[in-house]
Design a protein around this motif. Structure first.
Motif, mmCIF file in Angstrom:
data_model
loop_
_atom_site.group_PDB
_atom_site.id
_atom_site.type_symbol
_atom_site.label_atom_id
_atom_site.label_comp_id
_atom_site.label_asym_id
_atom_site.label_seq_id
_atom_site.Cartn_x
_atom_site.Cartn_y
_atom_site.Cartn_z
ATOM 1 N N SER A 109 0.859 -1.167 0.000
ATOM 2 C CA SER A 109 0.000 0.000 0.000
ATOM 3 C C SER A 109 0.910 1.235 0.000
ATOM 4 O O SER A 109 1.601 1.502 0.973
ATOM 5 C CB SER A 109 -0.883 -0.050 1.240
ATOM 6 N N SER A 169 1.834 5.124 0.099
ATOM 7 C CA SER A 169 1.428 6.515 0.295
ATOM 8 C C SER A 169 2.208 7.295 -0.763
ATOM 9 O O SER A 169 3.156 6.762 -1.357
ATOM 10 C CB SER A 169 1.851 6.994 1.687
ATOM 11 N N ALA A 170 1.838 8.560 -0.950
ATOM 12 C CA ALA A 170 2.598 9.355 -1.927
ATOM 13 C C ALA A 170 4.069 9.383 -1.506
ATOM 14 O O ALA A 170 4.972 9.236 -2.335
ATOM 15 C CB ALA A 170 2.031 10.762 -1.993
ATOM 16 N N GLU A 171 4.293 9.509 -0.209
ATOM 17 C CA GLU A 171 5.680 9.611 0.281
ATOM 18 C C GLU A 171 6.477 8.342 -0.024
ATOM 19 O O GLU A 171 7.589 8.396 -0.551
ATOM 20 C CB GLU A 171 5.615 9.839 1.792
ATOM 21 N N SER A 172 5.880 7.172 0.294
ATOM 22 C CA SER A 172 6.625 5.929 0.060
ATOM 23 C C SER A 172 6.760 5.663 -1.444
ATOM 24 O O SER A 172 7.735 5.073 -1.891
ATOM 25 C CB SER A 172 5.988 4.751 0.791
ATOM 26 N N TYR A 173 5.793 6.146 -2.227
ATOM 27 C CA TYR A 173 5.916 5.986 -3.683
ATOM 28 C C TYR A 173 7.176 6.700 -4.174
ATOM 29 O O TYR A 173 8.025 6.103 -4.841
ATOM 30 C CB TYR A 173 4.668 6.548 -4.391
ATOM 31 N N PRO A 210 -0.839 5.621 -5.474
ATOM 32 C CA PRO A 210 -1.240 6.450 -4.322
ATOM 33 C C PRO A 210 -2.190 7.573 -4.748
ATOM 34 O O PRO A 210 -2.131 8.052 -5.871
ATOM 35 C CB PRO A 210 0.091 7.023 -3.826
ATOM 36 N N LYS A 211 -3.065 7.936 -3.836
ATOM 37 C CA LYS A 211 -4.023 9.019 -4.117
ATOM 38 C C LYS A 211 -3.269 10.343 -3.957
ATOM 39 O O LYS A 211 -2.944 10.740 -2.829
ATOM 40 C CB LYS A 211 -5.194 8.977 -3.129
ATOM 41 N N LYS A 263 -4.630 14.381 -2.311
ATOM 42 C CA LYS A 263 -4.495 14.862 -0.924
ATOM 43 C C LYS A 263 -3.187 15.646 -0.736
ATOM 44 O O LYS A 263 -3.218 16.814 -0.328
ATOM 45 C CB LYS A 263 -4.600 13.658 0.029
ATOM 46 N N PRO A 264 -2.015 15.025 -1.040
ATOM 47 C CA PRO A 264 -0.792 15.833 -0.899
ATOM 48 C C PRO A 264 -0.753 17.025 -1.858
ATOM 49 O O PRO A 264 -0.149 18.050 -1.555
ATOM 50 C CB PRO A 264 0.344 14.854 -1.210
ATOM 51 N N TYR A 322 -10.454 14.900 -0.412
ATOM 52 C CA TYR A 322 -9.236 15.616 -0.787
ATOM 53 C C TYR A 322 -9.334 17.123 -0.568
ATOM 54 O O TYR A 322 -8.314 17.798 -0.510
ATOM 55 C CB TYR A 322 -8.863 15.301 -2.245
#
Ligand code: PAZ
Length: 353
Positions: free
Chosen positions: A7, A9-13, A240-241, A244-245, A279
């Motif tokens: 799964s 997140s934008a960060e881990s992506y 990742p969605k 939001k970020p 969002y």
């Protein structure tokens, strides 16, 4: 090929997937474009357009694609330019582009309405002519043949060409290309961050059709997947969605418009509302796959109203055009006109959401 789904997140992506090799160069171009527009006081809109691919191998032979010709993005970009915006047009390589879209090789090939003086336009095209040594002419071309435009096409071509030349001269259009969903995500983040210097004067118009699932590079086969085992099972991870970020971190008070494409009309409005709730951006434009050229729905938060439980309330406004009455009309003209009005309020700080 299957292993546990991750799964992201934008960060881990962004911590695990590599940037495209041209990213720095692309962003240097975007930065100088934005600073020129900032100096001239223009509003700038980022238009994303076309579908993203998901490669299945590192040395990519096969990939999944997302449906989109790029019509919505390319057409809207033209109307934004006409409304005085500078446009960063971030599109899928080889998808439609502003201005040249009118002469797409499949629907309106430009070679069909150019004529060479002395060669009749009613001659058969070369592929249908019997093999011949001499050109298919009624009278031989002069030694310095002139090319002209078929009279019935001149007015339209002149309009398109004039607008194109004006935009070229004013340097208000900057184009960038992506192919994969990975290119798209890296570019979107970097361009949004650059554009955030414009604060409320920036608009983000996300019309690209972006894959929801992808194969992280850590799970990809290096070489072409072999067919020896019969069937192929691939388990993909969720992209990742990023809205939001984008709202919370990458843009600063920018006006963000996303699109929602569905094939089941009953899902359109509920899903658009959920997206706004989750969002927190400004508008979702819903469109049904088969009706998208003549109707769309704007879903927005009602700015002053909350329901009894203190939650946001939403309103929907449909834009519809009657193609039987005006088959030349493009719905993007109305979409852009509506957005420009809303963005003007937003820039003035009049809309408090
Ligand atoms: O490019 P096109 O004109 O053929 O299609 C436009 C569209 C349907 C891809 C666009 O309007 C859209 O809805 N984009 C977002 C798609 C999505 O929900 O991911």
């Amino acid at each position: 090929m299957s292993s546990e789904p991750i799964s992201f997140s934008a960060e881990s992506y962004f911590a695990t997937q590599l940037p495209p090799p041209t990213l720095e160069h692309d962003i240097a171009g975007v930065r100088s474009f934005i600073s020129r527009q900032q100096a001239s006081g223009r509003n700038v809109v980022l238009v994303t357009s076309g579908g993203t691919t998901v490669p299945l191998e590192l040395n990519v032979v096969r990939f999944l694609d997302n449906f989109s010709a790029g019509t919505r993005g390319a057409t809207s970009a033209e109307y934004f330019l006409k409304s005085g915006y500078a446009v960063i047009f971030m599109h899928r390589q080889f998808s439609l582009q502003p201005f040249s879209r009118h002469y797409s090789h499949s629907t309106n090939p430009f070679l069909d309405f150019l004529e060479i003086d002395g060669i009749s336009s009613t001659s058969s095209p070369p592929s249908e002519s019997p093999p011949s040594e001499s050109p298919p002419s009624e009278s031989p071309p002069s030694s310095d043949p002139q090319i002209t435009v078929t009279p019935s096409k001149r007015t339209h071509l002149l309009q398109v060409l004039t607008a194109y030349k004006q935009v070229h001269a004013s340097e208000t259009l900057h184009t960038l290309t992506f192919v994969t969903v990975n290119d798209y995500l890296w570019l979107l983040r970097a361009v949004s961050q650059e554009l955030s210097v414009l604060n409320r004067k920036a608009m983000y118009y996300l019309a690209a059709a972006v894959s929801d699932f992808f194969l992280p590079r850590q799970k990809m086969s290096e070489h072409k997947i072999q067919s020896g085992k019969g069937s192929l099972h691939i388990e993909m991870d969720q992209v990742p969605k990023i809205l939001k970020p984008m709202v919370d971190e990458w843009t600063r008070n920018g006006y963000i418009v996303s699109f929602k494409l569905e094939t089941d009309p009953a899902l359109l409005i509920p899903k658009a509302r959920t997206s706004l709730e989750r969002y927190g951006h400004q508008v979702v434009i819903g469109n049904d796959l088969n009706r998208r050229k003549f109707e769309v729905v704007f879903v927005e938060r009602k700015t002053k109203t909350k329901n009894a439980s203190g939650q946001d309330e939403f309103e929907e406004n449909w834009l519809k055009i009657d193609l039987s009455k005006d088959k030349e009309k493009e719905i993007e003209e109305d979409i852009v006109r509506e957005l420009v009005k809303r963005h003007e309020d937003w820039v003035r700080g009049g809309v408090l959401n």
